[in-house]
Write a protein that holds these residues in place. Structure first.
Motif, PDB file in Angstrom:
ATOM      1  N   PHE A  97      84.751 -69.275 -20.585  1.00 29.61           N
ATOM      2  CA  PHE A  97      84.699 -69.504 -19.377  1.00 29.61           C
ATOM      3  C   PHE A  97      85.967 -70.423 -18.895  1.00 29.61           C
ATOM      4  O   PHE A  97      86.398 -70.498 -17.515  1.00 29.61           O
ATOM      5  CB  PHE A  97      83.255 -70.413 -18.777  1.00 29.61           C
ATOM      6  CG  PHE A  97      81.953 -69.660 -19.017  1.00 29.61           C
ATOM      7  CD1 PHE A  97      82.183 -68.330 -19.164  1.00 29.61           C
ATOM      8  CD2 PHE A  97      80.975 -70.498 -19.176  1.00 29.61           C
ATOM      9  CE1 PHE A  97      80.839 -67.689 -19.450  1.00 29.61           C
ATOM     10  CE2 PHE A  97      79.693 -69.883 -19.276  1.00 29.61           C
ATOM     11  CZ  PHE A  97      79.563 -68.415 -19.327  1.00 29.61           C
ATOM     12  N   THR A  98      86.505 -71.261 -19.700  1.00 30.15           N
ATOM     13  CA  THR A  98      87.478 -72.142 -19.278  1.00 30.15           C
ATOM     14  C   THR A  98      88.701 -71.955 -20.085  1.00 30.15           C
ATOM     15  O   THR A  98      88.679 -71.474 -21.402  1.00 30.15           O
ATOM     16  CB  THR A  98      86.854 -73.716 -19.593  1.00 30.15           C
ATOM     17  OG1 THR A  98      86.758 -73.946 -20.919  1.00 30.15           O
ATOM     18  CG2 THR A  98      85.732 -73.719 -18.638  1.00 30.15           C
ATOM     19  N   ASN A  99      89.844 -72.450 -19.661  1.00 26.31           N
ATOM     20  CA  ASN A  99      91.136 -72.348 -20.337  1.00 26.31           C
ATOM     21  C   ASN A  99      91.101 -73.044 -21.594  1.00 26.31           C
ATOM     22  O   ASN A  99      91.698 -72.706 -22.760  1.00 26.31           O
ATOM     23  CB  ASN A  99      92.347 -72.579 -19.510  1.00 26.31           C
ATOM     24  CG  ASN A  99      92.539 -71.700 -18.347  1.00 26.31           C
ATOM     25  OD1 ASN A  99      92.332 -70.555 -18.463  1.00 26.31           O
ATOM     26  ND2 ASN A  99      92.897 -72.218 -16.911  1.00 26.31           N
ATOM     27  N   GLU A 100      90.374 -74.162 -21.637  1.00 25.35           N
ATOM     28  CA  GLU A 100      90.279 -75.121 -22.683  1.00 25.35           C
ATOM     29  C   GLU A 100      89.474 -74.486 -23.581  1.00 25.35           C
ATOM     30  O   GLU A 100      90.180 -74.610 -24.822  1.00 25.35           O
ATOM     31  CB  GLU A 100      89.635 -76.508 -22.208  1.00 25.35           C
ATOM     32  CG  GLU A 100      90.366 -77.401 -21.455  1.00 25.35           C
ATOM     33  CD  GLU A 100      90.685 -76.707 -19.868  1.00 25.35           C
ATOM     34  OE1 GLU A 100      91.480 -77.194 -18.990  1.00 25.35           O
ATOM     35  OE2 GLU A 100      89.781 -75.943 -19.339  1.00 25.35           O
ATOM     36  N   ASP A 101      88.346 -73.953 -23.544  1.00 27.64           N
ATOM     37  CA  ASP A 101      87.454 -73.290 -24.563  1.00 27.64           C
ATOM     38  C   ASP A 101      88.429 -72.060 -24.990  1.00 27.64           C
ATOM     39  O   ASP A 101      88.429 -71.875 -26.422  1.00 27.64           O
ATOM     40  CB  ASP A 101      86.402 -72.903 -23.980  1.00 27.64           C
ATOM     41  CG  ASP A 101      85.417 -73.907 -23.866  1.00 27.64           C
ATOM     42  OD1 ASP A 101      85.400 -74.927 -24.468  1.00 27.64           O
ATOM     43  OD2 ASP A 101      84.390 -73.827 -23.170  1.00 27.64           O
ATOM     44  N   ALA A 102      88.965 -71.331 -24.246  1.00 29.60           N
ATOM     45  CA  ALA A 102      89.784 -70.181 -24.682  1.00 29.60           C
ATOM     46  C   ALA A 102      91.069 -70.620 -25.579  1.00 29.60           C
ATOM     47  O   ALA A 102      91.178 -69.992 -26.901  1.00 29.60           O
ATOM     48  CB  ALA A 102      90.404 -69.313 -23.398  1.00 29.60           C
ATOM     49  N   GLN A 103      91.781 -71.647 -25.226  1.00 26.68           N
ATOM     50  CA  GLN A 103      92.640 -72.302 -26.137  1.00 26.68           C
ATOM     51  C   GLN A 103      92.268 -72.981 -27.591  1.00 26.68           C
ATOM     52  O   GLN A 103      92.600 -72.488 -28.474  1.00 26.68           O
ATOM     53  CB  GLN A 103      93.570 -73.346 -25.601  1.00 26.68           C
ATOM     54  CG  GLN A 103      94.242 -72.886 -24.377  1.00 26.68           C
ATOM     55  CD  GLN A 103      95.496 -72.194 -24.874  1.00 26.68           C
ATOM     56  OE1 GLN A 103      95.733 -72.009 -26.019  1.00 26.68           O
ATOM     57  NE2 GLN A 103      96.301 -71.523 -23.945  1.00 26.68           N
ATOM     58  N   ALA A 104      90.667 -73.239 -27.719  1.00 21.63           N
ATOM     59  CA  ALA A 104      90.322 -73.737 -28.670  1.00 21.63           C
ATOM     60  C   ALA A 104      89.924 -72.754 -29.782  1.00 21.63           C
ATOM     61  O   ALA A 104      90.069 -72.922 -30.879  1.00 21.63           O
ATOM     62  CB  ALA A 104      88.881 -74.595 -28.315  1.00 21.63           C
ATOM     63  N   THR A 117      90.281 -59.055 -32.358  1.00 18.93           N
ATOM     64  CA  THR A 117      90.181 -57.959 -31.197  1.00 18.93           C
ATOM     65  C   THR A 117      89.292 -58.333 -30.118  1.00 18.93           C
ATOM     66  O   THR A 117      88.132 -58.558 -30.680  1.00 18.93           O
ATOM     67  CB  THR A 117      90.337 -56.463 -31.680  1.00 18.93           C
ATOM     68  OG1 THR A 117      91.439 -56.320 -32.537  1.00 18.93           O
ATOM     69  CG2 THR A 117      89.897 -55.677 -30.624  1.00 18.93           C
ATOM     70  N   ILE A 118      89.871 -58.126 -28.914  1.00 20.42           N
ATOM     71  CA  ILE A 118      88.796 -58.290 -27.641  1.00 20.42           C
ATOM     72  C   ILE A 118      88.817 -56.755 -27.218  1.00 20.42           C
ATOM     73  O   ILE A 118      89.758 -56.150 -27.177  1.00 20.42           O
ATOM     74  CB  ILE A 118      89.267 -59.287 -26.877  1.00 20.42           C
ATOM     75  CG1 ILE A 118      88.125 -59.544 -25.850  1.00 20.42           C
ATOM     76  CG2 ILE A 118      90.703 -58.983 -26.135  1.00 20.42           C
ATOM     77  CD1 ILE A 118      88.289 -60.896 -24.944  1.00 20.42           C
ATOM     78  N   SER A 119      87.702 -56.503 -26.633  1.00 23.90           N
ATOM     79  CA  SER A 119      87.256 -55.065 -26.227  1.00 23.90           C
ATOM     80  C   SER A 119      88.113 -54.913 -24.896  1.00 23.90           C
ATOM     81  O   SER A 119      87.378 -55.085 -23.903  1.00 23.90           O
ATOM     82  CB  SER A 119      85.925 -54.768 -26.184  1.00 23.90           C
ATOM     83  OG  SER A 119      85.739 -53.224 -25.928  1.00 23.90           O
ATOM     84  N   GLY A 191     102.153 -58.402 -15.786  1.00 26.44           N
ATOM     85  CA  GLY A 191     102.426 -59.727 -16.487  1.00 26.44           C
ATOM     86  C   GLY A 191     101.599 -60.796 -16.084  1.00 26.44           C
ATOM     87  O   GLY A 191     100.512 -60.573 -15.788  1.00 26.44           O
ATOM     88  N   GLU A 192     102.399 -62.148 -15.999  1.00 21.54           N
ATOM     89  CA  GLU A 192     101.420 -63.066 -15.668  1.00 21.54           C
ATOM     90  C   GLU A 192     101.519 -63.619 -14.324  1.00 21.54           C
ATOM     91  O   GLU A 192     102.349 -63.506 -13.601  1.00 21.54           O
ATOM     92  CB  GLU A 192     102.084 -64.466 -16.374  1.00 21.54           C
ATOM     93  CG  GLU A 192     102.221 -64.181 -18.134  1.00 21.54           C
ATOM     94  CD  GLU A 192     100.509 -64.319 -18.571  1.00 21.54           C
ATOM     95  OE1 GLU A 192      99.837 -65.168 -18.244  1.00 21.54           O
ATOM     96  OE2 GLU A 192     100.396 -63.453 -19.006  1.00 21.54           O
ATOM     97  N   PRO A 193     100.201 -64.013 -14.000  1.00 19.94           N
ATOM     98  CA  PRO A 193     100.044 -64.207 -12.534  1.00 19.94           C
ATOM     99  C   PRO A 193     100.779 -65.607 -11.796  1.00 19.94           C
ATOM    100  O   PRO A 193     101.050 -66.353 -12.727  1.00 19.94           O
ATOM    101  CB  PRO A 193      98.719 -64.473 -12.295  1.00 19.94           C
ATOM    102  CG  PRO A 193      98.272 -65.053 -13.642  1.00 19.94           C
ATOM    103  CD  PRO A 193      99.125 -64.661 -14.766  1.00 19.94           C
ATOM    104  N   ASP A 298      96.448 -63.406 -27.473  1.00 18.97           N
ATOM    105  CA  ASP A 298      97.353 -63.707 -26.144  1.00 18.97           C
ATOM    106  C   ASP A 298      96.621 -63.091 -25.017  1.00 18.97           C
ATOM    107  O   ASP A 298      96.377 -63.382 -23.953  1.00 18.97           O
ATOM    108  CB  ASP A 298      98.670 -63.198 -26.331  1.00 18.97           C
ATOM    109  CG  ASP A 298      99.556 -63.991 -27.258  1.00 18.97           C
ATOM    110  OD1 ASP A 298      99.042 -65.262 -27.525  1.00 18.97           O
ATOM    111  OD2 ASP A 298     100.558 -63.713 -27.861  1.00 18.97           O
ATOM    112  N   ALA A 299      96.085 -61.690 -25.152  1.00 18.91           N
ATOM    113  CA  ALA A 299      95.488 -60.869 -24.057  1.00 18.91           C
ATOM    114  C   ALA A 299      94.328 -61.464 -23.920  1.00 18.91           C
ATOM    115  O   ALA A 299      93.902 -61.461 -22.731  1.00 18.91           O
ATOM    116  CB  ALA A 299      95.536 -59.427 -24.709  1.00 18.91           C
TER     117      ALA A 299
END
Length: 322
Positions: A97-104, A117-119, A191-193, A298-299
């Motif tokens: 849900f959050t960038n912080e959790d994704a980075q963790a 792998t993410i689907s 690319g990146e937003p 990264d994706a």
């Protein structure tokens, strides 16, 4: 390779678990779910044992990989635990849900060295692979606009499970779920937003949005539009892209394009490539044979970034800058 299914919450649980069972190189050895009734029922359908103790899966050295199909709210805890236990990870979108959790999560996976792998199945399609090649060839010039629409009638036809409308579990409605496909496709092509605005509505009165559009600014003035919803019947997937020298459209599994070599006329693309293996099969190959797994960290982290921006823009009613 032995794989455990972690979670029976997601609508794609059976699809991925069945793919593991059909793959001659893998064995689906058990299933865990935090809801024992749901877990036992799903395990019975699959013909595998129900494992009520998640820690037993982490401790079992014979289990090399896990399919993560829990509620999205459980992803940080479960994915980090899987990484620390040395289990290769295949997960359903979105990552967190959050960038912080994704980075963790990303940090834990990188430290562990497991395959991840993410689907993102749409990236395997022949039409989208060919569209990507067209864009990269330069035949369409500089891409200035892209629109991706992916919608179904899950809310109006009543086939989505009730928990898909619980924001505490899902993090959102149509955009967080089905809208992930347009979002990762736009990321792949554009690319990146830079910034984003959103309009989400509730057509059927559910607690989360079931009709949603986000408009994204990319580099050099390019615009991307992500459209989705649970209240659309009979509308096929659509990808449109426009560049300074040509355009393309994907609809009904057909790719059409125009550029200088077609004299500006929209014509069918007649030499589509073969589909790539589905992400779960490509992940299995990477786990067993080595090499890079598709749709990596990264994706996955980027998709969370897009979703955080989309929902923050909706909440504020203003442009969100990344």
């Amino acid at each position: 390779m032995k794989i455990a299914a972690i979670g029976a919450w997601h609508v794609h649980t059976m699809e991925y678990a069945t793919a593991i069972q059909k793959n001659p190189r893998t064995e689906l050895c058990c299933l865990w779910d935090d809801d024992s009734v749901r877990g036992q029922e799903t395990a019975q359908k699959l013909g595998v044992p129900f494992q009520p103790d998640l820690s037993a899966i982490w401790a079992d050295a014979a289990i090399e990989g896990v399919q993560i199909t829990t509620a999205t709210c459980q992803h940080p805890e479960v994915l980090i635990a899987a990484a620390k236990a040395g289990k290769h990870i295949f997960t359903e979108k979105v990552l967190a849900f959050t960038n912080e959790d994704a980075q963790a999560i990303a940090a834990a996976v990188k430290e562990s060295g497991v395959k991840f792998t993410i689907s993102y199945p749409h990236k395997t399609w022949p039409t989208l692979k060919a569209a990507k090649a067209l864009v990269e060839s330069g035949k369409l010039g500089k891409i200035t606009y892209a629109r991706v629409r992916d919608a179904h009638n899950g809310s109006t036809a009543g086939w989505l499970p009730p928990h898909f409308y619980d924001a505490a579990q899902t993090g959102g409605g149509a955009m967080m779920d089905l809208g992930a496909h347009p979002m990762y496709t736009l990321n792949w092509f554009m690319g990146e937003p830079k910034s984003i605005v959103s309009m989400f509505t509730q057509v059927t009165g559910k607690p989360v949005e079931d009709n949603a559009v986000s408009v994204i600014e990319f580099a050099d003035g390019a615009i991307g539009v992500s459209e989705t919803g649970f209240v659309t019947t009979g509308m096929p997937y659509v990808l449109e892209m426009s560049g300074t020298a040509g355009s393309l459209m994907v609809h009904n599994n057909i790719l059409e394009y125009s550029c200088e070599e077609t004299e500006g006329k929209l014509v069918p693309y007649t030499d589509l490539p073969e589909a790539d293996p589905m992400p779960i099969d490509a992940w299995i190959d990477a786990c067993i044979d080595g090499g890079e797994a598709p749709n990596g960290l990264d994706a996955a982290v980027s998709l969370t970034k897009f979703m955080v921006g989309a929902y923050e823009a909706q909440k504020s009613g203003a442009r969100y800058t990344f």
